[in-house]
Scaffold this motif. Structure first.
Motif, PDB file in Angstrom:
ATOM      1  N   GLY A  16      13.871  77.697  18.902  1.00 26.91           N
ATOM      2  CA  GLY A  16      12.788  77.073  17.492  1.00 26.91           C
ATOM      3  C   GLY A  16      12.469  76.114  17.840  1.00 26.91           C
ATOM      4  N   THR A  17      11.587  75.339  17.371  1.00 24.20           N
ATOM      5  CA  THR A  17      10.567  74.269  17.290  1.00 24.20           C
ATOM      6  C   THR A  17      10.688  73.162  16.894  1.00 24.20           C
ATOM      7  N   LYS A  18      11.534  73.478  15.656  1.00 23.17           N
ATOM      8  CA  LYS A  18      11.982  72.492  15.039  1.00 23.17           C
ATOM      9  C   LYS A  18      12.155  70.926  15.600  1.00 23.17           C
ATOM     10  N   ALA A  19      11.537  69.687  14.547  1.00 24.62           N
ATOM     11  CA  ALA A  19      11.965  68.488  15.459  1.00 24.62           C
ATOM     12  C   ALA A  19      12.969  68.338  15.237  1.00 24.62           C
ATOM     13  N   GLU A  20      13.146  68.190  13.871  1.00 25.54           N
ATOM     14  CA  GLU A  20      14.835  67.819  13.549  1.00 25.54           C
ATOM     15  C   GLU A  20      15.926  69.101  14.358  1.00 25.54           C
ATOM     16  N   THR A  21      15.656  69.724  14.312  1.00 27.00           N
ATOM     17  CA  THR A  21      17.157  70.761  15.311  1.00 27.00           C
ATOM     18  C   THR A  21      16.755  70.074  16.790  1.00 27.00           C
ATOM     19  N   VAL A  22      16.567  70.093  17.425  1.00 29.49           N
ATOM     20  CA  VAL A  22      16.153  69.302  18.577  1.00 29.49           C
ATOM     21  C   VAL A  22      16.084  68.068  18.596  1.00 29.49           C
ATOM     22  N   ILE A  23      16.141  67.143  18.264  1.00 31.85           N
ATOM     23  CA  ILE A  23      16.587  66.184  18.391  1.00 31.85           C
ATOM     24  C   ILE A  23      17.879  65.970  17.782  1.00 31.85           C
ATOM     25  N   ASN A  24      18.548  66.226  17.100  1.00 29.97           N
ATOM     26  CA  ASN A  24      20.175  66.568  16.513  1.00 29.97           C
ATOM     27  C   ASN A  24      20.893  67.159  17.758  1.00 29.97           C
ATOM     28  N   ILE A  25      20.582  68.123  18.471  1.00 24.45           N
ATOM     29  CA  ILE A  25      20.710  68.618  19.747  1.00 24.45           C
ATOM     30  C   ILE A  25      20.697  67.203  21.197  1.00 24.45           C
ATOM     31  N   LEU A  26      20.120  66.811  20.452  1.00 25.09           N
ATOM     32  CA  LEU A  26      19.189  65.644  22.275  1.00 25.09           C
ATOM     33  C   LEU A  26      20.203  64.053  22.105  1.00 25.09           C
ATOM     34  N   ARG A  27      20.747  64.225  20.725  1.00 23.27           N
ATOM     35  CA  ARG A  27      21.464  62.703  20.411  1.00 23.27           C
ATOM     36  C   ARG A  27      22.904  63.661  20.347  1.00 23.27           C
ATOM     37  N   LYS A  28      23.523  64.195  21.254  1.00 20.89           N
ATOM     38  CA  LYS A  28      24.999  64.495  21.525  1.00 20.89           C
ATOM     39  C   LYS A  28      25.081  64.038  22.935  1.00 20.89           C
ATOM     40  N   ILE A  29      23.918  63.607  23.744  1.00 24.97           N
ATOM     41  CA  ILE A  29      23.984  63.133  24.816  1.00 24.97           C
ATOM     42  C   ILE A  29      24.011  61.210  24.346  1.00 24.97           C
ATOM     43  N   PRO A  30      24.918  60.631  24.098  1.00 20.01           N
ATOM     44  CA  PRO A  30      24.599  59.045  24.542  1.00 20.01           C
ATOM     45  C   PRO A  30      23.204  59.154  24.778  1.00 20.01           C
ATOM     46  N   LEU A  31      22.963  57.778  23.905  1.00 25.96           N
ATOM     47  CA  LEU A  31      22.116  56.704  23.789  1.00 25.96           C
ATOM     48  C   LEU A  31      21.913  56.076  25.092  1.00 25.96           C
ATOM     49  N   LYS A  32      22.810  55.318  25.816  1.00 29.58           N
ATOM     50  CA  LYS A  32      23.008  54.714  26.954  1.00 29.58           C
ATOM     51  C   LYS A  32      21.789  56.045  27.925  1.00 29.58           C
ATOM     52  N   GLN A  33      22.615  56.929  27.970  1.00 30.25           N
ATOM     53  CA  GLN A  33      21.923  57.992  29.536  1.00 30.25           C
ATOM     54  C   GLN A  33      20.334  58.190  28.942  1.00 30.25           C
ATOM     55  N   ASP A  71       2.497  68.403  25.445  1.00 34.38           N
ATOM     56  CA  ASP A  71       1.693  68.734  24.875  1.00 34.38           C
ATOM     57  C   ASP A  71       1.098  68.081  23.739  1.00 34.38           C
ATOM     58  N   MET A  72      -0.039  68.697  22.983  1.00 32.13           N
ATOM     59  CA  MET A  72      -0.535  67.773  22.117  1.00 32.13           C
ATOM     60  C   MET A  72      -0.241  68.031  20.288  1.00 32.13           C
ATOM     61  N   ALA A  73       1.239  68.788  20.214  1.00 33.17           N
ATOM     62  CA  ALA A  73       1.671  69.229  19.042  1.00 33.17           C
ATOM     63  C   ALA A  73       3.076  68.031  18.735  1.00 33.17           C
ATOM     64  N   GLY A  74       2.737  67.627  17.526  1.00 39.87           N
ATOM     65  CA  GLY A  74       2.487  66.501  16.956  1.00 39.87           C
ATOM     66  C   GLY A  74       4.849  66.505  16.667  1.00 39.87           C
ATOM     67  N   ASN A  75       5.100  67.893  16.501  1.00 41.63           N
ATOM     68  CA  ASN A  75       6.917  67.866  16.772  1.00 41.63           C
ATOM     69  C   ASN A  75       7.174  67.890  18.031  1.00 41.63           C
ATOM     70  N   MET A  76       6.635  68.098  19.497  1.00 44.29           N
ATOM     71  CA  MET A  76       6.935  67.599  20.698  1.00 44.29           C
ATOM     72  C   MET A  76       6.712  66.229  20.578  1.00 44.29           C
ATOM     73  N   GLY A  77       6.038  65.207  20.136  1.00 42.41           N
ATOM     74  CA  GLY A  77       5.286  63.564  20.090  1.00 42.41           C
ATOM     75  C   GLY A  77       7.274  62.922  19.407  1.00 42.41           C
ATOM     76  N   LEU A  78       6.845  63.431  18.129  1.00 45.67           N
ATOM     77  CA  LEU A  78       8.690  63.612  17.185  1.00 45.67           C
ATOM     78  C   LEU A  78       9.781  63.271  17.895  1.00 45.67           C
ATOM     79  N   ILE A  79       9.961  64.340  18.802  1.00 44.08           N
ATOM     80  CA  ILE A  79      10.776  64.784  19.349  1.00 44.08           C
ATOM     81  C   ILE A  79      10.812  63.337  20.025  1.00 44.08           C
TER      82      ILE A  79
END
Length: 327
Positions: free
Chosen positions: A90-107, A117-125
Motif C-alpha cells: 500500500g501507499t498509506k503514509a500512516e501504515t508505512v510510518i508505523n512499520i518504519l518506526r520499528k527501526i530504532p530512532l537512533k538508526q 516524488d511530489m506525492a503528499g504521502n511520500m513527504g509525510l513518510i
C-alpha cells in the motif's frame, strides 16, 4: 538466485523430471523459505534495518493485480545486495510510518537525505520517519510532468487531425470521389506527422536524426504552440543541467515560471503552481544533485524479475526470492 526458476527448469529437463515438481522441491526443501524470519508478515511488510544508510530513495511499485508496494532503498547499494530497507503493501503514509518506526530512532536519525516524488504521502513518510533527513524531489519527476503536458498538446492536435481526415473522407464518399490525403513536404500526412513526432519531442534537438529534424521543422511550422511548449520543456531541462547552486536555480525557475504564464498553457500553469508549492524540496536537488534514478532502476529490476517468472503466482515466495537477492 534470480535465475533459480530457469535453472531448476533446465536441470529438471536434463534429468527428465517434471519442472513444476522440481520447483516445488526447491521451494519446500532446498531453499530457506520455510524458516524465513519474515515469512509470517512478508505479504504486508518486510523490514531490513541493517541496510539503512545516509542517502535513501522512496518510491512505489506494483507486483500483480495492481497491488502497490512502497519501497525504501539504500542508494549506496546501487540496486544490489543490501538495497532494500523496507517494503510495505500500500501507499498509506500512516501504515508505512508505523512499520518504519520499528527501526530504532537512533538508526533512523542517521538518514541525511531522501529522494522522492511530489506525492503528499511520500513527504509525510519521510518527515515522520527520518527526522534529520532533507527531502529532495526528483528532478526527472518534475521534467516528466512538463513532458506529459507537451504530449497532451500533441495528442489533442492528433485527435483534431483524425476528425478532419474523417470529415474529408466522408465528404469525398458522398460525392463518389476517391480521398487522397495531403502529403506534407517531409512525406507525412498530417495524422502521421503528429503520431510520428511523439519521440522527437522527448529529445533535445541536438539528438534528433536527420528525419526527425525535418519532421520537427514541418511540425513546428504547422503547430507553433507545440514549438513553444517544446521549448519550455527544454528550458526546464537546461535549468536542472546548468544551474550550479540553489540561488541561480531559483532565479532561472522564476523566469521559467513567467514564460509559462505568458504561454497560457493550462497544463503548464498547473505544473508551475505545483512547483511553486514544492520549490524548497525541488531546490534541494542542487545540493548533491541526487535523483530517484536508483529507485527507478530498482523498480525495473523487480519488473524484469517478475517477468522472468511469468508473473507472481506465489507472492510470499516471490518476496522471499526478492529479499534473498536485494536485502
Amino acid at each position: 538466485m534470480s535465475n533459480n526458476a530457469s535453472c531448476t527448469t533446465l536441470v529438471a529437463k536434463f534429468y527428465g523430471v517434471n519442472p513444476r515438481s522440481m520447483q516445488r522441491q526447491y521451494k519446500d526443501y532446498l531453499s530457506d523459505f520455510k524458516s524465513w524470519d519474515q515469512k509470517s508478515h512478508a505479504r504486508n511488510w518486510m523490514l531490513f534495518p541493517q541496510n539503512i544508510g545516509g542517502y535513501l530513495s522512496l518510491d512505489e511499485t506494483a507486483f500483480s493485480n495492481g497491488d502497490l508496494y512502497t519501497i525504501i532503498t539504500n542508494k549506496s547499494a546501487k540496486g544490489k545486495t543490501g538495497a532494500i530497507i523496507a517494503m510495505v503493501k500500500g501507499t498509506k503514509a500512516e501504515t508505512v510510518i508505523n512499520i518504519l518506526r520499528k527501526i530504532p530512532l537512533k538508526q533512523r536519525s542517521k538518514v541525511k537525505e531522501v529522494t522522492l516524488d511530489m506525492a503528499g504521502n511520500m513527504g509525510l513518510i519521510v518527515k515522520k520517519s527520518f527526522p534529520n533527513a532533507t527531502l529532495v524531489i526528483d528532478r526527472f519527476h518534475v521534467q516528466k510532468l512538463a513532458l506529459d503536458a507537451l504530449q497532451e498538446i500533441r495528442i489533442k492536435h492528433r485527435w483534431d487531425a483524425i476528425d478532419l481526415e474523417n470529415d474529408a473522407i466522408e465528404k469525398a464518399r458522398s460525392k463518389s470521389l476517391k480521398f487522397t490525403p495531403e502529403l506534407l513536404k517531409n512525406g507525412d500526412t498530417l495524422k502521421q506527422l503528429l503520431a510520428r513526432s511523439r519521440y522527437l519531442l522527448y529529445k533535445s534537438s541536438s539528438k534528433w536524426t536527420k528525419n526527425q529534424s525535418q519532421r520537427a521543422e514541418v511540425l513546428f511550422q504547422r503547430y507553433p504552440d507545440l514549438e513553444k511548449a517544446y521549448n519550455l520543456c527544454q528550458n526546464l531541462s537546461w535549468i536542472f543541467n546548468n544551474s550550479k547552486d540553489k540561488t541561480s536555480a531559483l532565479i532561472r525557475l522564476a523566469k521559467w515560471d513567467e514564460k509559462v504564464r505568458k504561454a497560457e498553457f493550462k497544463s503548464f500553469n498547473t505544473i508551475a503552481r505545483t512547483m511553486s508549492i514544492h520549490y524548497k524540496n525541488i531546490l534541494n536537488y542542487f545540493d548533491n544533485r541526487s535523483t530517484n534514478a536508483s529507485a527507478e532502476s530498482f523498480n525495473a529490476k523487480i519488473k524484469a524479475f517478475r517477468a522472468q517468472f511469468r508473473g507472481v503466482r506465489n507472492i510470499d515466495f516471490f518476496l522471499f526470492r526478492l529479499a534473498s537477492i536485494y536485502a
